[in-house]
Scaffold this motif. Structure first.
Motif, PDB file in Angstrom:
ATOM      1  N   SER A 154       0.861  -1.184   0.000  1.00 40.24           N
ATOM      2  CA  SER A 154       0.000   0.000   0.000  1.00 40.24           C
ATOM      3  C   SER A 154       0.893   1.228   0.000  1.00 40.24           C
ATOM      4  CB  SER A 154      -0.906  -0.004   1.229  1.00 40.24           C
ATOM      5  OG  SER A 154      -1.689   1.172   1.258  1.00 40.24           O
ATOM      6  N   LYS A 155       1.208   1.687  -1.179  1.00 38.31           N
ATOM      7  CA  LYS A 155       2.092   2.841  -1.335  1.00 38.31           C
ATOM      8  C   LYS A 155       1.341   3.926  -2.096  1.00 38.31           C
ATOM      9  CE  LYS A 155       5.490   0.810   0.767  1.00 38.31           C
ATOM     10  NZ  LYS A 155       5.904   1.254   2.097  1.00 38.31           N
ATOM     11  N   ASP A 156       0.422   4.573  -1.415  1.00 43.58           N
ATOM     12  CA  ASP A 156      -0.461   5.531  -2.073  1.00 43.58           C
ATOM     13  C   ASP A 156       0.167   6.906  -2.231  1.00 43.58           C
ATOM     14  OD1 ASP A 156      -2.366   3.547  -2.146  1.00 43.58           O
ATOM     15  OD2 ASP A 156      -3.258   4.144  -0.235  1.00 43.58           O
ATOM     16  N   ARG A 157       1.191   7.208  -1.415  1.00 48.52           N
ATOM     17  CA  ARG A 157       1.785   8.549  -1.406  1.00 48.52           C
ATOM     18  C   ARG A 157       3.230   8.446  -1.891  1.00 48.52           C
ATOM     19  NH1 ARG A 157       0.521   9.498   4.829  1.00 48.52           N
ATOM     20  NH2 ARG A 157       1.693   7.537   4.744  1.00 48.52           N
ATOM     21  N   VAL A 158       3.449   8.863  -3.134  1.00 48.38           N
ATOM     22  CA  VAL A 158       4.737   8.663  -3.803  1.00 48.38           C
ATOM     23  C   VAL A 158       5.222   9.973  -4.393  1.00 48.38           C
ATOM     24  CG1 VAL A 158       5.900   7.471  -5.706  1.00 48.38           C
ATOM     25  CG2 VAL A 158       4.180   6.260  -4.345  1.00 48.38           C
TER      26      VAL A 158
ATOM     27  N   MET B 279       9.927  17.228  -9.910  1.00 47.93           N
ATOM     28  CA  MET B 279       9.368  16.186  -9.055  1.00 47.93           C
ATOM     29  C   MET B 279       7.853  16.255  -9.126  1.00 47.93           C
ATOM     30  SD  MET B 279      11.721  16.155  -5.634  1.00 47.93           S
ATOM     31  CE  MET B 279      13.487  15.824  -5.733  1.00 47.93           C
ATOM     32  N   CYS B 280       7.237  15.102  -8.913  1.00 53.08           N
ATOM     33  CA  CYS B 280       5.778  15.017  -8.932  1.00 53.08           C
ATOM     34  C   CYS B 280       5.303  14.243  -7.720  1.00 53.08           C
ATOM     35  CB  CYS B 280       5.297  14.335 -10.208  1.00 53.08           C
ATOM     36  SG  CYS B 280       3.509  14.120 -10.316  1.00 53.08           S
ATOM     37  N   ALA B 281       4.385  14.831  -6.967  1.00 54.98           N
ATOM     38  CA  ALA B 281       3.737  14.145  -5.856  1.00 54.98           C
ATOM     39  C   ALA B 281       2.509  13.433  -6.397  1.00 54.98           C
ATOM     40  CB  ALA B 281       3.345  15.140  -4.775  1.00 54.98           C
ATOM     41  N   MET B 282       2.449  12.110  -6.200  1.00 53.94           N
ATOM     42  CA  MET B 282       1.329  11.308  -6.689  1.00 53.94           C
ATOM     43  C   MET B 282       0.581  10.683  -5.524  1.00 53.94           C
ATOM     44  SD  MET B 282       2.859   9.179  -9.903  1.00 53.94           S
ATOM     45  CE  MET B 282       3.943   9.927 -11.129  1.00 53.94           C
ATOM     46  N   LYS B 283      -0.705  10.807  -5.553  1.00 54.63           N
ATOM     47  CA  LYS B 283      -1.565  10.106  -4.609  1.00 54.63           C
ATOM     48  C   LYS B 283      -2.420   9.144  -5.421  1.00 54.63           C
ATOM     49  CE  LYS B 283      -2.983  12.324  -0.991  1.00 54.63           C
ATOM     50  NZ  LYS B 283      -3.716  13.230  -0.069  1.00 54.63           N
ATOM     51  N   ASN B 284      -2.306   7.865  -5.113  1.00 61.82           N
ATOM     52  CA  ASN B 284      -2.983   6.828  -5.905  1.00 61.82           C
ATOM     53  C   ASN B 284      -2.638   6.944  -7.388  1.00 61.82           C
ATOM     54  OD1 ASN B 284      -4.295   5.759  -3.608  1.00 61.82           O
ATOM     55  ND2 ASN B 284      -5.831   7.376  -3.729  1.00 61.82           N
ATOM     56  N   ARG B 285      -1.359   7.272  -7.658  1.00 58.76           N
ATOM     57  CA  ARG B 285      -0.782   7.327  -9.008  1.00 58.76           C
ATOM     58  C   ARG B 285      -1.340   8.462  -9.863  1.00 58.76           C
ATOM     59  NH1 ARG B 285      -1.205   2.188 -12.040  1.00 58.76           N
ATOM     60  NH2 ARG B 285      -3.102   1.709 -10.897  1.00 58.76           N
ATOM     61  N   ARG B 286      -1.899   9.461  -9.221  1.00 57.55           N
ATOM     62  CA  ARG B 286      -2.374  10.655  -9.921  1.00 57.55           C
ATOM     63  C   ARG B 286      -1.642  11.873  -9.385  1.00 57.55           C
ATOM     64  NH1 ARG B 286      -7.572  10.077 -12.333  1.00 57.55           N
ATOM     65  NH2 ARG B 286      -8.245  12.151 -11.677  1.00 57.55           N
TER      66      ARG B 286
ATOM     67  N   LEU C 141       4.496  10.310   3.295  1.00 57.56           N
ATOM     68  CA  LEU C 141       5.282   9.800   2.171  1.00 57.56           C
ATOM     69  C   LEU C 141       5.561   8.320   2.367  1.00 57.56           C
ATOM     70  CD1 LEU C 141       6.783  10.485  -0.453  1.00 57.56           C
ATOM     71  CD2 LEU C 141       8.794  11.037   0.919  1.00 57.56           C
ATOM     72  N   ASP C 142       5.247   7.534   1.347  1.00 59.16           N
ATOM     73  CA  ASP C 142       5.483   6.092   1.381  1.00 59.16           C
ATOM     74  C   ASP C 142       6.683   5.667   0.552  1.00 59.16           C
ATOM     75  OD1 ASP C 142       3.137   5.529   2.970  1.00 59.16           O
ATOM     76  OD2 ASP C 142       1.952   5.898   1.166  1.00 59.16           O
ATOM     77  N   ALA C 143       6.923   6.359  -0.574  1.00 57.93           N
ATOM     78  CA  ALA C 143       8.006   5.926  -1.469  1.00 57.93           C
ATOM     79  C   ALA C 143       8.530   7.099  -2.288  1.00 57.93           C
ATOM     80  CB  ALA C 143       7.528   4.814  -2.398  1.00 57.93           C
ATOM     81  N   ILE C 144       9.814   7.018  -2.612  1.00 55.90           N
ATOM     82  CA  ILE C 144      10.469   7.957  -3.534  1.00 55.90           C
ATOM     83  C   ILE C 144      10.983   7.148  -4.712  1.00 55.90           C
ATOM     84  CG2 ILE C 144      12.398   9.558  -3.882  1.00 55.90           C
ATOM     85  CD1 ILE C 144      12.276  10.151  -0.862  1.00 55.90           C
TER      86      ILE C 144
END
Length: 397
Positions: free
Chosen positions: A201-205, A216-223, A321-324
């Motif tokens: 569950s890595k929703d915040r990337v 850089m782009c902040a993605m929540k649920n890949r958006r 933040l879950d992943a970079i």
């Protein structure tokens, strides 16, 4: 004989190309390559689908004096020679700025090209060249349909607050908003994230696209919910020859006190700043990493510090933040840069696995890291190919 889609990805210092079979499921090009180091030390590289190198032929010797348009003309002639037993049925292009008008890929016509020409001042390193490549293709392949895929489109999912500048409302209504760029790269990374995160569950990337141009782009649920670049490709991270975020008062000072003209300011911001400006040596990160000069080291240090600072500025949009994900030329190939950026982020309980990072492994975070850190190669050409296939198929049905 095979029907092919030609993909042309024109960047600020390179032009990449790929030839895909006309198929909905085609994800491997039969030929791909690039001309890199334009205006610095241009070099041509190409590979076939088996991984074998292909003879460069007339592109074996490139001149530093040749501009992007001249090199592209030679490249197109080379491609035509390589594909004489096949048929190119469509050409897909990366176009940097789509403005407010274009929220997705389009089949090009004269009216749309006219609208894209109006956006040239917003991306002077890219848009004029993107359009000149389209014109070149039209002259060499007049009956072949062309498509445009926009770097700005991916970011149209951002909430209104993430797009606004704190300026008088009428300017906002006129289209002066944060558009964001490198969207084709982010689109690809978003599409493959489930394969790499493997059910986590890595929703915040946050994806760090680090190259000669960087953002850089902040993605929540890949958006996309926020990004470092704004109205133009000047904002945010320090880049190869662009400064990134800069106090607007500096520009006023240069105009008022040093009598700099708009053309001089444009050259300063797009061509003579960033890694090149700080180091006085090169806009190329690899060249600076190999240089013993203290100015080179200072440019690298500033690049990494600014990258970490911009990453931190994106955190409120995610609420954690879950992943970079590191991607693009520097992000994929410069372990020292990744290490320095992550060193500034240890307060997030981020830990790197040194050997994995040095080897540019896929997962470079340590087992005890609170945040996953990955290196994922981007593939903008695949995104353009898929969109071009859809548009051409719709036209012919």
């Amino acid at each position: 004989m095979t029907d092919l889609i030609l993909i042309l990805n024109a960047g600020s210092s390179s032009i990449k190309f790929a030839l895909y079979p006309l198929s909905q499921s085609a994800s491997t090009p039969i030929i791909s390559g690039k001309i890199a180091g334009i205006k610095r030390a241009p070099v041509f590289q190409a590979r076939g689908s088996t991984g074998c190198a292909i003879s460069p032929g007339v592109l074996a010797i490139l001149s530093i004096e040749e501009d992007q348009t001249a090199l592209t003309r030679r490249l197109l002639c080379w491609i035509k020679e390589q594909t004489k037993e096949h048929t190119i049925v469509a050409v897909g292009h990366r176009v940097v700025h789509g403005g407010q008008q274009f929220g997705g890929p389009v089949l090009l016509n004269e009216k749309i090209i006219g609208e894209l020409e109006k956006l040239q001042s917003l991306a002077p390193l890219h848009q004029p060249y993107n359009l000149s490549v389209i014109a070149l293709v039209s002259s060499l392949m007049p009956d072949v349909p062309q498509t445009a895929c926009f770097d700005t489109s991916f970011h149209r999912t951002q909430p209104r607050l993430a797009q606004l500048f704190p300026i008088p409302r009428h300017f906002t209504d006129e289209g002066i908003i944060r558009y964001g760029f490198h969207g084709l790269s982010y689109d690809y990374i978003a599409s493959v994230l489930p394969d790499y995160l493997k059910g986590k569950s890595k929703d915040r990337v946050i994806v760090a696209h680090l190259g000669n141009g960087a953002s850089m782009c902040a993605m929540k649920n890949r958006r996309s919910v926020a990004t470092s670049m704004g109205f133009t490709a000047l904002d945010g991270l320090m880049m190869g020859s662009r400064p990134g975020s800069l106090d607007a008062g500096v520009i006023l000072h240069l105009i008022q006190e040093q009598n700099m003209k708009p053309a001089d300011i444009q050259d300063l911001l797009y061509i003579n700043s960033g890694l090149l400006g700080v180091s006085g040596i090169s806009n190329n990160m690899q060249t600076l990493l190999e240089s013993p000069h203290p100015h080179a080291q200072e440019a690298i240090d500033l690049f990494c510090y600014r990258a970490a600072a911009e990453l931190g500025a994106l955190l409120p949009a995610l609420g954690g933040l879950d992943a970079i994900i590191f991607t693009a030329g520097i992000g994929e190939k410069a372990p020292l840069v990744r290490k320095q950026i992550c060193h500034h982020l240890t307060w997030l309980n981020l830990r790197l696995e040194e050997k994995a990072n040095a080897a540019s492994a896929t997962v470079i975070s340590a087992p005890n890291s609170a945040i996953d850190v990955l290196v994922i190669p981007t593939n903008e050409e695949e995104v353009i190919a898929a969109a071009t296939y859809r548009l051409v198929a719709e036209k012919t049905i």
